[in-house]
Scaffold this motif. Structure first.
Motif, PDB file in Angstrom:
ATOM      1  N   ALA A   1       0.993  -1.350  -0.027  1.00 41.30           N
ATOM      2  CA  ALA A   1       0.136   0.105  -0.159  1.00 41.30           C
ATOM      3  C   ALA A   1       0.864   1.330  -0.015  1.00 41.30           C
ATOM      4  O   ALA A   1       2.049   1.209   0.717  1.00 41.30           O
ATOM      5  N   SER A   2       0.240   1.981  -0.692  1.00 44.87           N
ATOM      6  CA  SER A   2       0.604   3.320  -0.670  1.00 44.87           C
ATOM      7  C   SER A   2       1.198   4.114   0.768  1.00 44.87           C
ATOM      8  O   SER A   2       1.849   5.096   1.176  1.00 44.87           O
ATOM      9  N   GLN A   3       0.578   4.009   1.322  1.00 44.99           N
ATOM     10  CA  GLN A   3       0.719   4.123   3.134  1.00 44.99           C
ATOM     11  C   GLN A   3       1.050   3.148   3.124  1.00 44.99           C
ATOM     12  O   GLN A   3       0.169   3.482   5.246  1.00 44.99           O
ATOM     13  N   SER A   4       1.265   2.769   3.878  1.00 47.52           N
ATOM     14  CA  SER A   4       1.646   0.653   4.619  1.00 47.52           C
ATOM     15  C   SER A   4       2.224   1.709   6.371  1.00 47.52           C
ATOM     16  O   SER A   4       2.558   2.877   5.976  1.00 47.52           O
ATOM     17  N   PHE A   5       1.378   1.063   7.242  1.00 43.45           N
ATOM     18  CA  PHE A   5       1.793   1.629   8.434  1.00 43.45           C
ATOM     19  C   PHE A   5       1.792   0.279   9.176  1.00 43.45           C
ATOM     20  O   PHE A   5       1.412  -0.650   8.924  1.00 43.45           O
ATOM     21  N   SER A   6       2.838   0.781  10.325  1.00 52.81           N
ATOM     22  CA  SER A   6       1.886  -0.540  11.299  1.00 52.81           C
ATOM     23  C   SER A   6       1.799  -0.240  12.814  1.00 52.81           C
ATOM     24  O   SER A   6       1.092   1.235  13.310  1.00 52.81           O
ATOM     25  N   PRO A   7       0.429  -1.243  12.947  1.00 58.43           N
ATOM     26  CA  PRO A   7      -0.461  -0.557  13.854  1.00 58.43           C
ATOM     27  C   PRO A   7      -0.386  -0.102  14.969  1.00 58.43           C
ATOM     28  O   PRO A   7       0.830  -1.256  15.470  1.00 58.43           O
ATOM     29  N   PRO A   8      -0.236   1.126  15.704  1.00 61.21           N
ATOM     30  CA  PRO A   8      -0.432   1.435  16.652  1.00 61.21           C
ATOM     31  C   PRO A   8      -0.478   0.147  18.753  1.00 61.21           C
ATOM     32  O   PRO A   8      -1.678  -0.195  17.613  1.00 61.21           O
ATOM     33  N   GLU A   9      -0.499   0.671  19.542  1.00 59.46           N
ATOM     34  CA  GLU A   9      -0.910   0.011  20.583  1.00 59.46           C
ATOM     35  C   GLU A   9      -2.286   0.780  20.852  1.00 59.46           C
ATOM     36  O   GLU A   9      -2.423   1.539  19.954  1.00 59.46           O
ATOM     37  N   THR A  10      -3.015   0.635  21.583  1.00 54.30           N
ATOM     38  CA  THR A  10      -4.987   0.657  21.463  1.00 54.30           C
ATOM     39  C   THR A  10      -4.369   1.977  22.304  1.00 54.30           C
ATOM     40  O   THR A  10      -3.428   1.966  23.178  1.00 54.30           O
TER      41      THR A  10
END
Length: 455
Positions: A75-84
């Motif tokens: 994806a063009s805006q890949s991200f690592s999911p943050p903590e809740t």
């Protein structure tokens, strides 16, 4: 880049984590394609289904997306999911269909203390016969009779679950190049099996009541079909149930056009709607699959496969060749529970709890466009415009809720409805489930936003 097969934790999770790290490192820049599922499975020495699951995990995190003819694209805006928000709050995983009541573990512990006195217990130290011990098959017949399917032990193979049953059924008669009909939205394990066994999937149109028999007939008049895969009760993922008329029509079409019905009927005992399985109307042209996992507990790893008389020998051999012999202790425990009524008691407890959760769903999701049933462990939520299912799943994940988007169930590349499957059972508490449902509800009432930064 050469990868080594992960050796700790679930294989798919480790593979997804490694791919996420490689995406973050720039090895796979935005817009580039990941290796094909088959190529990566071969490279790592794992099943294609494991890679499929890893890629689904990356999709849920918003890291990749599926593109027609291009494969899995970063994806063009890949991200690592943050903590809740709570920092360490547990992710509410609403992706697994499993019974919600803990009575099973108490009954299991008590049964382990008694099982040694059963004369059949001495058999558990040895391999069972190809299709399972006679007493296990007889108990399976009793269990399936409660779902409206009468059969005999000589037609039954005891399996290590529904997935094993499905693989065994298809491996019995499918040849490379064969065509299997299915819903456009279907069980994702079927797609992995299609790649493994080298058959093609051809999609059948559905309406609000499920598969359309006229659409099946039209396909059969233009193509040679080997089989139809169908989940007639609480279809996964849409929760639709075929009525008696459509079931009878499908059984008739199987005989007319000489195809095999592979019937995955794992939810019928939960639904208890009085509808006859399709296999009971065309037993010589059908494989019937059920399991204890949905009704009682996944850890039993036990299922039952009913095969046509002229396929039972090969089916038994196919089951054993996979190396997935049913666990003898589980087979004995399930047999004892069927015989003494414990299985029915545990089933009823799960039905009551599922129904209680469905009442809460109706309250929280009032006014939303969703489909389910009083005793369904999951629901199908159609998303409001302009939400896309993959974007919605990624947004849910960032808010601590994990669900499955509709593309995960797509059997072909045609346009599908933008929806998500939400499981409401399992070990999640009612309080945590309500919080997760309210999170989903609030997202439905919001608009899609950028993954990070401003719009």
């Amino acid at each position: 880049m050469k990868r080594e097969k992960p050796d700790k934790g679930p294989a798919y999770s480790a593979i997804a984590a490694r791919l996420q790290a490689e995406i973050a490192s720039g090895l796979y820049p935005p817009g580039t394609a990941l290796p094909t599922q088959r190529d990566l499975a071969t490279q790592l020495g794992v099943n294609v289904s494991t890679i499929l699951r890893a890629y689904q995990e990356l999709q849920a995190r918003g890291l990749v997306m599926g593109k027609k003819r291009l494969g899995t694209i970063v994806a063009s805006q890949s991200f690592s999911p943050p903590e809740t928000a709570a920092g360490t709050a547990e992710l509410a995983d609403l992706t697994y269909n499993s019974p919600p009541v803990s009575d099973f573990i108490l009954a299991y512990a008590a049964e382990l203390a008694r099982i040694g006195s059963d004369p059949r217990f001495k058999e558990v130290e040895n391999y069972s016969s190809l299709n399972g011990s006679l007493w296990a098959r007889a108990a399976g017949c009793q269990w399936m009779a409660e779902a409206g399917f009468a059969t005999t032990p000589d037609r039954v193979v005891v399996t290590s679950g529904a997935q094993h049953g499905l693989f065994t059924a298809l491996a019995t008669f499918i040849k490379p190049g064969d065509v299997v009909m299915t819903d456009r939205l279907t069980y994702f394990g079927l797609r992995a099996l299609a790649a493994t066994l080298q058959f093609s999937l051809l999609c059948v149109d559905s309406d609000e009541q499920g598969l359309i028999p006229d659409a099946i007939e039209a396909l059969c008049r233009n193509h040679r079909m080997a089989a139809l895969f169908v989940v007639p009760t609480l279809h996964n993922p849409t929760a639709k149930t075929l009525d008696a008329e459509r079931r009878a029509r499908i059984a008739s079409l199987a005989q007319t056009f000489d195809f095999i019905v592979v019937e995955d009927d794992v939810y019928s005992l939960l639904a208890e709607n009085g509808l006859r399985p399709i296999s009971s109307m065309c037993p010589e042209r059908a494989f019937y699959i059920t399991t204890a996992s949905k009704a009682l507990a996944p850890s039993l790893c036990l299922g039952y496969l009913v095969a046509p008389a002229d396929h039972i020998g090969i089916a038994a051999e196919s089951a054993r060749l996979t190396g997935s012999m049913s666990t003898p202790v589980s087979a004995l425990i399930m047999s004892r529970w069927i015989e003494d009524g414990t299985a029915r008691r545990l089933l009823e407890a799960n039905r009551r709890e599922v129904n209680k959760r469905q009442v809460m769903v109706a309250e929280v999701f009032s006014g939303l466009d969703y489909q389910s049933a009083p005793y369904s462990m999951f629901l199908w939520l159609r998303l409001p415009q302009p939400w896309r299912a993959l974007d919605f799943a990624a947004s849910c994940r960032r808010r601590g809720v994990k669900i499955l988007p509709s593309p995960d169930f797509a059997a072909d590349n045609k346009e599908i409805e933008q929806a998500i499957r939400i499981n409401i059972s399992g070990s999640i508490t009612m309080e945590r489930l309500r919080q997760a449902l309210e999170t989903i509800r609030s997202l439905c009432e919001d608009r899609p936003r950028a993954v990070h930064g401003s719009v």
